[in-house]
Design a protein around this motif. Sequence first.
Motif, PDB file in Angstrom:
ATOM      1  N   VAL A  44      13.867  20.986  -7.288  1.00  0.00           N
ATOM      2  CA  VAL A  44      14.326  19.615  -7.091  1.00  0.00           C
ATOM      3  C   VAL A  44      13.990  19.152  -5.671  1.00  0.00           C
ATOM      4  CG1 VAL A  44      16.403  18.165  -7.053  1.00  0.00           C
ATOM      5  CG2 VAL A  44      16.228  20.059  -8.691  1.00  0.00           C
ATOM      6  N   THR A  45      13.448  17.922  -5.542  1.00  0.00           N
ATOM      7  CA  THR A  45      13.323  17.299  -4.224  1.00  0.00           C
ATOM      8  C   THR A  45      13.685  15.828  -4.347  1.00  0.00           C
ATOM      9  OG1 THR A  45      11.068  16.398  -4.294  1.00  0.00           O
ATOM     10  CG2 THR A  45      11.272  18.753  -3.796  1.00  0.00           C
ATOM     11  N   TYR A  46      13.892  15.177  -3.218  1.00  0.00           N
ATOM     12  CA  TYR A  46      14.180  13.744  -3.154  1.00  0.00           C
ATOM     13  C   TYR A  46      13.061  12.947  -3.812  1.00  0.00           C
ATOM     14  CZ  TYR A  46      15.118   9.273  -0.704  1.00  0.00           C
ATOM     15  OH  TYR A  46      15.376   7.973  -0.375  1.00  0.00           O
ATOM     16  N   ASP A  47      11.831  13.483  -3.718  1.00  0.00           N
ATOM     17  CA  ASP A  47      10.677  12.771  -4.246  1.00  0.00           C
ATOM     18  C   ASP A  47      10.342  13.170  -5.685  1.00  0.00           C
ATOM     19  OD1 ASP A  47      10.002  11.322  -1.761  1.00  0.00           O
ATOM     20  OD2 ASP A  47       9.715  13.340  -0.988  1.00  0.00           O
ATOM     21  N   GLY A  48      11.294  13.812  -6.362  1.00  0.00           N
ATOM     22  CA  GLY A  48      11.069  14.175  -7.753  1.00  0.00           C
ATOM     23  C   GLY A  48      10.973  15.680  -7.948  1.00  0.00           C
ATOM     24  N   GLU A  49      11.006  16.092  -9.231  1.00  0.00           N
ATOM     25  CA  GLU A  49      10.920  17.527  -9.512  1.00  0.00           C
ATOM     26  C   GLU A  49       9.496  18.020  -9.333  1.00  0.00           C
ATOM     27  OE1 GLU A  49      12.621  19.223 -12.972  1.00  0.00           O
ATOM     28  OE2 GLU A  49      14.599  18.343 -12.615  1.00  0.00           O
ATOM     29  N   LEU A  50       9.362  19.276  -8.909  1.00  0.00           N
ATOM     30  CA  LEU A  50       8.052  19.878  -8.724  1.00  0.00           C
ATOM     31  C   LEU A  50       7.881  21.018  -9.720  1.00  0.00           C
ATOM     32  CD1 LEU A  50       8.000  20.265  -4.822  1.00  0.00           C
ATOM     33  CD2 LEU A  50       7.089  18.370  -6.163  1.00  0.00           C
ATOM     34  N   GLN A  51       6.646  21.254 -10.135  1.00  0.00           N
ATOM     35  CA  GLN A  51       6.363  22.429 -10.965  1.00  0.00           C
ATOM     36  C   GLN A  51       6.253  23.667 -10.091  1.00  0.00           C
ATOM     37  OE1 GLN A  51       6.485  23.014 -14.323  1.00  0.00           O
ATOM     38  NE2 GLN A  51       7.467  21.024 -13.995  1.00  0.00           N
ATOM     39  N   GLU A  52       5.739  23.464  -8.865  1.00  0.00           N
ATOM     40  CA  GLU A  52       5.671  24.594  -7.949  1.00  0.00           C
ATOM     41  C   GLU A  52       5.734  24.121  -6.506  1.00  0.00           C
ATOM     42  OE1 GLU A  52       1.912  26.265  -9.393  1.00  0.00           O
ATOM     43  OE2 GLU A  52       1.016  25.600  -7.508  1.00  0.00           O
ATOM     44  N   ALA A  53       6.108  25.039  -5.622  1.00  0.00           N
ATOM     45  CA  ALA A  53       6.207  24.729  -4.205  1.00  0.00           C
ATOM     46  C   ALA A  53       5.610  25.898  -3.432  1.00  0.00           C
ATOM     47  CB  ALA A  53       7.672  24.530  -3.801  1.00  0.00           C
ATOM     48  N   VAL A  85       0.856  -1.177   0.000  1.00  0.00           N
ATOM     49  CA  VAL A  85       0.000   0.000   0.000  1.00  0.00           C
ATOM     50  C   VAL A  85       0.892   1.226   0.000  1.00  0.00           C
ATOM     51  CG1 VAL A  85      -1.845   1.216   1.193  1.00  0.00           C
ATOM     52  CG2 VAL A  85      -1.657  -1.260   1.370  1.00  0.00           C
ATOM     53  N   THR A  86       0.822   2.026  -1.020  1.00  0.00           N
ATOM     54  CA  THR A  86       1.607   3.249  -1.022  1.00  0.00           C
ATOM     55  C   THR A  86       0.648   4.426  -1.104  1.00  0.00           C
ATOM     56  OG1 THR A  86       1.818   3.067  -3.375  1.00  0.00           O
ATOM     57  CG2 THR A  86       3.676   2.310  -2.078  1.00  0.00           C
ATOM     58  N   PHE A  87       1.151   5.555  -0.708  1.00  0.00           N
ATOM     59  CA  PHE A  87       0.291   6.725  -0.706  1.00  0.00           C
ATOM     60  C   PHE A  87       0.742   7.670  -1.791  1.00  0.00           C
ATOM     61  CE2 PHE A  87       0.346   4.942   3.475  1.00  0.00           C
ATOM     62  CZ  PHE A  87      -1.009   4.762   3.692  1.00  0.00           C
ATOM     63  N   PRO A  88      -0.181   8.141  -2.604  1.00  0.00           N
ATOM     64  CA  PRO A  88       0.219   9.101  -3.628  1.00  0.00           C
ATOM     65  C   PRO A  88       0.741  10.351  -2.952  1.00  0.00           C
ATOM     66  CG  PRO A  88      -2.171   9.051  -3.394  1.00  0.00           C
ATOM     67  CD  PRO A  88      -1.635   7.968  -2.521  1.00  0.00           C
ATOM     68  N   HIS A  89       1.738  10.968  -3.540  1.00  0.00           N
ATOM     69  CA  HIS A  89       2.190  12.232  -2.961  1.00  0.00           C
ATOM     70  C   HIS A  89       1.134  13.283  -3.248  1.00  0.00           C
ATOM     71  CE1 HIS A  89       5.964  11.795  -1.013  1.00  0.00           C
ATOM     72  NE2 HIS A  89       6.135  10.750  -1.779  1.00  0.00           N
ATOM     73  N   GLU A 108       6.786   6.024   3.531  1.00  0.00           N
ATOM     74  CA  GLU A 108       8.058   6.193   2.831  1.00  0.00           C
ATOM     75  C   GLU A 108       8.748   4.867   2.529  1.00  0.00           C
ATOM     76  OE1 GLU A 108       9.934   9.055   1.935  1.00  0.00           O
ATOM     77  OE2 GLU A 108       8.082  10.185   2.236  1.00  0.00           O
ATOM     78  N   GLN A 109       8.185   3.764   3.041  1.00  0.00           N
ATOM     79  CA  GLN A 109       8.786   2.442   2.861  1.00  0.00           C
ATOM     80  C   GLN A 109      10.240   2.412   3.309  1.00  0.00           C
ATOM     81  OE1 GLN A 109       7.752   0.592  -0.809  1.00  0.00           O
ATOM     82  NE2 GLN A 109       5.825   1.688  -0.978  1.00  0.00           N
ATOM     83  N   ILE A 110      10.453   2.796   4.557  1.00  0.00           N
ATOM     84  CA  ILE A 110      11.811   2.868   5.109  1.00  0.00           C
ATOM     85  C   ILE A 110      12.202   1.503   5.687  1.00  0.00           C
ATOM     86  CG2 ILE A 110      13.179   3.960   6.940  1.00  0.00           C
ATOM     87  CD1 ILE A 110      11.367   6.444   6.563  1.00  0.00           C
TER      88      ILE A 110
END
Lengths: 317, 560
Positions: B293-302, A10-14, A217-219
């Motif tokens: 840039v972030t660890y979880d991927g690039e963002l269009q806006e923050a 189960v993962t959560f969409p960002h 985060e699946q750590i």
Amino acid sequence: MNAPAPSLDVTFPHPAVSQRALNHLQALEAESIFIFREAVAEFANPVMLYSIGKDSSVLVRLAQKAFFPGKIPFPLLHVDTSYKFPEMIEFRDNYAREIGAKLIVHKNQKALDAGANPFALGTQNCCGFLKTRALLDALEAGGFDAAFGGARRDEEKSRAKERIYSFRDKAGQWDPKNQRPELWNLYNSRLNKGESIRIFPLSNWTELDIWLYIYAEQIPLVPLYLAREREVIVRGQSIILKYDDTHMLPGEKTQRIPCRMRSLGCQPCSGAIRSEADTLPKIIEELIAFRRSERENRVIDHDEEGSMESKKREGYF
Amino acid sequence: MATATGTQASTKFQAFLDEHLERELLRFTTAGSVDDGKSTLIGRLLHDTKAVYEDQLASIKQSRVNRAAGPIDFSLLTDGLRAEREQGITIDVAYRYFSTSKRKFIIADTPGHEQYTRNMATGASTADLAIVLIDGSKGLLPQSRRHTYIASLLGIPHVVAAINKMDLVKYDEAAYKKISADFLELARRLGIKNAQIIPLSALEGDNVVASSTHMPWYKGPTLLEYLETVPLAQAAEERSRNRGSLRFPVQLVVRPDANFRGFSGQVASGVLRAGDEVLALPSGRRTRIDSIVTYDGELQEASVFQPVTVRLKDEIDLSRGEMLVSPDAPPAVSRNFSAKVVWLHADPLQPGRTYLAKHASRTVRVRATAIHYRVDMHTLEQLPAAQLEMNDIASVNFVANLPLMFDSYAVNRTMGSMILIDAVTHATVGAVMLERDLGTPSVELVVAPTTQVHPLILARSAKTARSIVQILHARNVPHVLLDDPYIPACSLACATRVAQLAGLAAVYSGEDPSKELMQQIEQFLPQARWIQLPDGPLDEAAFIQRLDQVLHWENSEGKE
């Protein structure tokens, strides 16, 4: 042993960016990342105290995020009492290698050579030599002016008053009556020679937040956190995992029960709990049902009322 | 190998997880006088929301100390330190956590008695909401006024007056109405927009979590209901009213390899968007956001509070302590500003003394130039003050050695807050809420002089003098502008000597001194180099060249 990190289906969409407010986990993550970056910008020689436990694992992930695409710009320091569970040591070495972090392992070899152990010294003195003393020595040897730790304010009453930047005098001691006021997110990193600061990026996280974040985060975690049938000794209220070298009292017998660790410390002083929770979702479910604070199964906090405060004044994390 | 799976988790649990992940975070602070029952109220909140673990409850039931009349002393849940367990008063800020299905809460529990106001300010600085405790049997005491004032000063968007100990006044509506009226009047005077009043009894549990059956005349929410529903989005809106205006203080420059150069920080207000034009301060260079840039991927806006790393289109010089902002709505850039100060330390604030000041990611040196007034906490009157004692709140002017890029605290908490640090002991001594840019000062702050030479510069006109002051300032040359009518040309030698002793270059914009005067200056001040500018508009390049010659004269002499 060697069970892989639990697979998480189960993962959560960002959540979409630019929504009106961050949810509570995003808000906590943002605060921790901010703290890491401030500290790395302002201290000459920081280090991370790495205890291999679940809070350390979250701390490592937050550090990875804070400095991405760079690597974690400080070493991880493990104070090894030599009484840690073998699963912990194996996990530590593999994980540090995998994420490309520099790992420092420190033992109080003098005390160990002199035969320091919790049975001979009692838990208070044993922690004093193998954890507190060893930690202060390691910090001094490395010349570290700042040390990140995974302590949370919800863990124990005296920790509820801890600052995010916790000032330590030249002897590494904490004076609860003389802490620097901490306003907004403006942390005071100024030190005179010999003084240092302990930094707690997880201060505002609770145990539930930690588990939810590990899940989302699946750590990776030490497998001891997950329930399995294990060989144990039941001693009073405590369940102690049986290893080849486990110290047994006269008349004690082993038995096999499904159990897991709620927090990881030293083998002789950390008790397991009866549990069927063999997945992260089950652990979280169990946690909510439990209503029992996690340090209960560690002997050290119960030595006397206010014992954690005494240890902290001396320099224990 | 993977034996553990998440599929066994029940759907009920899935629903729980989803609910928990989307909960909002509310930070609130509690303040009250010593006996208002604040710790008891928090203990009651934790207990009635089931945030207290059973072993903790068992431990306080066994405790040697019990100050309550009942079987459980709830205040022991929050009074953590041994010293305060013995004295029976909370001496520091304690943070507590609990959650309900709607929100996660962080409580900053702060002490109420006078000498620990600094901790109250600490707790209030990060809060979205403040609970001011009022003893229903005593009414609105000076302490409650003080706490409400601090809440308004620190810009907390919502203030709740919790009228406690209603059980002691037999749940009397008239007592509630009297205190209510007093509090609303105070809130009006202090400009608090969102004030809520709740009558309750922490000891008995009335209107804390469950509705009271003793006060049928009260139709409003219980304390917990209010905490769960108070609009947070509005709090965020309040926090950064100039939402459109980007503020991105640079915390760190990230350079993992030769190909990547990024600027890490947390968005303080506004929105960062890839492709948008931004202004770098203080350099004034314009460029565009290349990527986020972030660890979880690039963002269009923050958006606000998101930690990100930004890459820019152009290779501009930018480092920690500097800032990216909206080009159309930049913050004030100034070394001279007014502010409200809460003094936190036993050593008083003294005008003229130099302190370190941390604002956003920049640390500068500042000096208080004037204390307009301090506030009498009993009457909220403004009184004169020569210095500030611990717990004083005052209006103060400051001058800094380098410009700060700031917004007023009332508009933007992150961009308007600053702490003062003692330059010797490094204690945190003051909390500062910035107000207004006071323009360019004529007397510059002395910092460690960058040169041993302190030239006299004869500017001939006020306009030229202003340009020279800007050049000196940009080059970090400490200086003083001698444009005072009480310094006539005939006293120029003395004035220059004083400036020289203070480590300052002197800029004189009055009438041209006579030949005799110049000889006198040279005679008495052999070290004082001087620069006399020709008539007409300033040739900046020529002046800077000449300035460098003069400033480096001594160094080059020394080497020979």
